[in-house]
Design a protein around this motif. Sequence first.
Motif, PDB file in Angstrom:
ATOM      1  N   LEU A  19     -49.307  -0.251  35.686  1.00 20.68           N
ATOM      2  CA  LEU A  19     -49.044   0.106  34.293  1.00 20.68           C
ATOM      3  C   LEU A  19     -48.051  -0.866  33.653  1.00 20.68           C
ATOM      4  O   LEU A  19     -48.242  -1.284  32.513  1.00 20.68           O
ATOM      5  CB  LEU A  19     -48.518   1.543  34.212  1.00 20.68           C
ATOM      6  CG  LEU A  19     -48.307   2.104  32.820  1.00 20.68           C
ATOM      7  CD1 LEU A  19     -49.642   2.274  32.112  1.00 20.68           C
ATOM      8  CD2 LEU A  19     -47.587   3.431  32.901  1.00 20.68           C
ATOM      9  N   PHE A  20     -47.023  -1.259  34.401  1.00 21.34           N
ATOM     10  CA  PHE A  20     -46.065  -2.242  33.896  1.00 21.34           C
ATOM     11  C   PHE A  20     -46.755  -3.551  33.565  1.00 21.34           C
ATOM     12  O   PHE A  20     -46.528  -4.138  32.504  1.00 21.34           O
ATOM     13  CB  PHE A  20     -44.972  -2.503  34.939  1.00 21.34           C
ATOM     14  CG  PHE A  20     -43.707  -1.750  34.707  1.00 21.34           C
ATOM     15  CD1 PHE A  20     -42.530  -2.423  34.460  1.00 21.34           C
ATOM     16  CD2 PHE A  20     -43.685  -0.368  34.757  1.00 21.34           C
ATOM     17  CE1 PHE A  20     -41.352  -1.736  34.260  1.00 21.34           C
ATOM     18  CE2 PHE A  20     -42.524   0.329  34.565  1.00 21.34           C
ATOM     19  CZ  PHE A  20     -41.346  -0.355  34.307  1.00 21.34           C
ATOM     20  N   VAL A  21     -47.606  -4.036  34.483  1.00 19.86           N
ATOM     21  CA  VAL A  21     -48.278  -5.322  34.271  1.00 19.86           C
ATOM     22  C   VAL A  21     -49.218  -5.237  33.074  1.00 19.86           C
ATOM     23  O   VAL A  21     -49.235  -6.124  32.215  1.00 19.86           O
ATOM     24  CB  VAL A  21     -49.022  -5.771  35.548  1.00 19.86           C
ATOM     25  CG1 VAL A  21     -49.901  -6.978  35.274  1.00 19.86           C
ATOM     26  CG2 VAL A  21     -48.036  -6.076  36.660  1.00 19.86           C
ATOM     27  N   SER A  28     -45.791  -8.983  22.326  1.00 18.93           N
ATOM     28  CA  SER A  28     -46.084 -10.244  21.639  1.00 18.93           C
ATOM     29  C   SER A  28     -45.330 -11.404  22.283  1.00 18.93           C
ATOM     30  O   SER A  28     -44.264 -11.231  22.860  1.00 18.93           O
ATOM     31  CB  SER A  28     -45.722 -10.142  20.162  1.00 18.93           C
ATOM     32  OG  SER A  28     -44.332  -9.949  20.024  1.00 18.93           O
ATOM     33  N   ASP A  29     -45.895 -12.587  22.148  1.00 19.73           N
ATOM     34  CA  ASP A  29     -45.277 -13.791  22.693  1.00 19.73           C
ATOM     35  C   ASP A  29     -44.056 -14.173  21.880  1.00 19.73           C
ATOM     36  O   ASP A  29     -43.850 -13.714  20.762  1.00 19.73           O
ATOM     37  CB  ASP A  29     -46.272 -14.953  22.696  1.00 19.73           C
ATOM     38  CG  ASP A  29     -47.366 -14.768  23.738  1.00 19.73           C
ATOM     39  OD1 ASP A  29     -47.088 -14.116  24.764  1.00 19.73           O
ATOM     40  OD2 ASP A  29     -48.487 -15.260  23.520  1.00 19.73           O
ATOM     41  N   SER A  30     -43.279 -15.063  22.437  1.00 19.09           N
ATOM     42  CA  SER A  30     -42.080 -15.546  21.775  1.00 19.09           C
ATOM     43  C   SER A  30     -42.447 -16.336  20.525  1.00 19.09           C
ATOM     44  O   SER A  30     -43.423 -17.079  20.498  1.00 19.09           O
ATOM     45  CB  SER A  30     -41.280 -16.425  22.737  1.00 19.09           C
ATOM     46  OG  SER A  30     -40.151 -16.941  22.095  1.00 19.09           O
ATOM     47  N   ALA A  31     -41.658 -16.223  19.491  1.00 21.34           N
ATOM     48  CA  ALA A  31     -41.923 -16.921  18.232  1.00 21.34           C
ATOM     49  C   ALA A  31     -41.498 -18.383  18.286  1.00 21.34           C
ATOM     50  O   ALA A  31     -41.825 -19.154  17.418  1.00 21.34           O
ATOM     51  CB  ALA A  31     -41.189 -16.218  17.096  1.00 21.34           C
ATOM     52  N   TYR A  32     -40.768 -18.763  19.309  1.00 17.05           N
ATOM     53  CA  TYR A  32     -40.233 -20.115  19.390  1.00 17.05           C
ATOM     54  C   TYR A  32     -41.145 -21.072  20.137  1.00 17.05           C
ATOM     55  O   TYR A  32     -40.803 -22.223  20.315  1.00 17.05           O
ATOM     56  CB  TYR A  32     -38.859 -20.102  20.058  1.00 17.05           C
ATOM     57  CG  TYR A  32     -37.873 -19.254  19.319  1.00 17.05           C
ATOM     58  CD1 TYR A  32     -37.414 -19.629  18.067  1.00 17.05           C
ATOM     59  CD2 TYR A  32     -37.413 -18.056  19.853  1.00 17.05           C
ATOM     60  CE1 TYR A  32     -36.516 -18.844  17.375  1.00 17.05           C
ATOM     61  CE2 TYR A  32     -36.516 -17.273  19.164  1.00 17.05           C
ATOM     62  CZ  TYR A  32     -36.072 -17.671  17.927  1.00 17.05           C
ATOM     63  OH  TYR A  32     -35.189 -16.900  17.247  1.00 17.05           O
ATOM     64  N   SER A  34     -41.912 -20.945  23.296  1.00 14.22           N
ATOM     65  CA  SER A  34     -41.532 -21.049  24.699  1.00 14.22           C
ATOM     66  C   SER A  34     -42.552 -20.318  25.561  1.00 14.22           C
ATOM     67  O   SER A  34     -43.112 -19.305  25.173  1.00 14.22           O
ATOM     68  CB  SER A  34     -40.149 -20.436  24.907  1.00 14.22           C
ATOM     69  OG  SER A  34     -39.835 -20.402  26.271  1.00 14.22           O
ATOM     70  N   SER A  35     -42.790 -20.845  26.749  1.00 17.67           N
ATOM     71  CA  SER A  35     -43.730 -20.180  27.647  1.00 17.67           C
ATOM     72  C   SER A  35     -43.116 -18.941  28.285  1.00 17.67           C
ATOM     73  O   SER A  35     -43.828 -18.074  28.782  1.00 17.67           O
ATOM     74  CB  SER A  35     -44.195 -21.152  28.731  1.00 17.67           C
ATOM     75  OG  SER A  35     -43.083 -21.579  29.500  1.00 17.67           O
ATOM     76  N   VAL A  36     -41.793 -18.862  28.314  1.00 17.03           N
ATOM     77  CA  VAL A  36     -41.108 -17.697  28.849  1.00 17.03           C
ATOM     78  C   VAL A  36     -40.778 -16.784  27.675  1.00 17.03           C
ATOM     79  O   VAL A  36     -39.862 -17.049  26.910  1.00 17.03           O
ATOM     80  CB  VAL A  36     -39.824 -18.099  29.600  1.00 17.03           C
ATOM     81  CG1 VAL A  36     -39.123 -16.879  30.119  1.00 17.03           C
ATOM     82  CG2 VAL A  36     -40.146 -19.062  30.720  1.00 17.03           C
ATOM     83  N   GLY A  37     -41.535 -15.730  27.556  1.00 11.44           N
ATOM     84  CA  GLY A  37     -41.353 -14.807  26.446  1.00 11.44           C
ATOM     85  C   GLY A  37     -40.844 -13.470  26.922  1.00 11.44           C
ATOM     86  O   GLY A  37     -40.501 -13.280  28.095  1.00 11.44           O
ATOM     87  N   PRO A  38     -40.822 -12.489  26.036  1.00 13.60           N
ATOM     88  CA  PRO A  38     -40.297 -11.174  26.380  1.00 13.60           C
ATOM     89  C   PRO A  38     -41.173 -10.389  27.349  1.00 13.60           C
ATOM     90  O   PRO A  38     -40.721  -9.417  27.930  1.00 13.60           O
ATOM     91  CB  PRO A  38     -40.202 -10.465  25.036  1.00 13.60           C
ATOM     92  CG  PRO A  38     -41.122 -11.194  24.139  1.00 13.60           C
ATOM     93  CD  PRO A  38     -41.189 -12.600  24.634  1.00 13.60           C
ATOM     94  N   LYS A  39     -42.404 -10.802  27.558  1.00 11.02           N
ATOM     95  CA  LYS A  39     -43.259 -10.036  28.457  1.00 11.02           C
ATOM     96  C   LYS A  39     -43.151 -10.492  29.911  1.00 11.02           C
ATOM     97  O   LYS A  39     -43.672  -9.832  30.799  1.00 11.02           O
ATOM     98  CB  LYS A  39     -44.709 -10.091  27.990  1.00 11.02           C
ATOM     99  CG  LYS A  39     -45.364 -11.438  28.029  1.00 11.02           C
ATOM    100  CD  LYS A  39     -46.785 -11.306  27.532  1.00 11.02           C
ATOM    101  CE  LYS A  39     -47.430 -12.646  27.302  1.00 11.02           C
ATOM    102  NZ  LYS A  39     -48.777 -12.481  26.771  1.00 11.02           N
ATOM    103  N   ILE A  40     -42.480 -11.587  30.178  1.00 12.28           N
ATOM    104  CA  ILE A  40     -42.385 -12.110  31.536  1.00 12.28           C
ATOM    105  C   ILE A  40     -41.608 -11.169  32.453  1.00 12.28           C
ATOM    106  O   ILE A  40     -42.030 -10.888  33.568  1.00 12.28           O
ATOM    107  CB  ILE A  40     -41.742 -13.515  31.530  1.00 12.28           C
ATOM    108  CG1 ILE A  40     -42.631 -14.505  30.789  1.00 12.28           C
ATOM    109  CG2 ILE A  40     -41.451 -14.006  32.932  1.00 12.28           C
ATOM    110  CD1 ILE A  40     -43.971 -14.729  31.426  1.00 12.28           C
ATOM    111  N   LEU A  45     -41.506  -7.517  37.087  1.00 16.59           N
ATOM    112  CA  LEU A  45     -41.062  -6.259  37.694  1.00 16.59           C
ATOM    113  C   LEU A  45     -42.252  -5.449  38.188  1.00 16.59           C
ATOM    114  O   LEU A  45     -42.218  -4.869  39.275  1.00 16.59           O
ATOM    115  CB  LEU A  45     -40.253  -5.436  36.691  1.00 16.59           C
ATOM    116  CG  LEU A  45     -38.825  -5.862  36.436  1.00 16.59           C
ATOM    117  CD1 LEU A  45     -38.179  -4.957  35.400  1.00 16.59           C
ATOM    118  CD2 LEU A  45     -38.025  -5.853  37.709  1.00 16.59           C
ATOM    119  N   GLY A  46     -43.306  -5.401  37.393  1.00 18.39           N
ATOM    120  CA  GLY A  46     -44.520  -4.698  37.806  1.00 18.39           C
ATOM    121  C   GLY A  46     -45.150  -5.330  39.027  1.00 18.39           C
ATOM    122  O   GLY A  46     -45.600  -4.629  39.937  1.00 18.39           O
TER     123      GLY A  46
END
Length: 149
Positions: A19-21, A28-32, A34-40, A45-46
């Motif tokens: 469910l986490f994954v 949504s992806d980062s607005a900047y 960057s490949s490392v966004g808030p969903k990473i 963790l999942g």
Amino acid sequence: MSKTFDRYASIVFLLIGLLFVIESQKISDSAYGSSVGPKIFPMWLGMILILLSLRLLFETFKYKSETTAGMKLQYKKFLIIIGSAVLYAFLLEMVGYVISTFLFLLISFQTMERGRLLPSFIIAAAFSFGIYYLFAKLLGGSLPGFPVF
């Protein structure tokens, strides 16, 4: 633990990890750019939860026998710790992080091992003040402060 409890727990944690994954992919992806966004972070963790639950599931097949016959369930200690956790969550905003965490840890330590009051007092105080100082003062985070009576 018992074999059946560990099996069911591993399946539940496996589903929570999935469910986490799945839900992290909806962030949504980062607005900047960057490949490392808030969903990473939630996605990893999942994945870690999935791997650990799979390991627990496979370890249950290696258990020799059910060992719960010799184990005595300690309902009183469990209820005391659950009750203090509920009280901790209820009093966190009113009393503040340091005092409520200190009381919760002190009650939990004394419930698990009666006596040894001085080490329990020192560990609970050091943890409460240490985490508050580290998170709120050094990192600039926000935790409920001390009460203003």
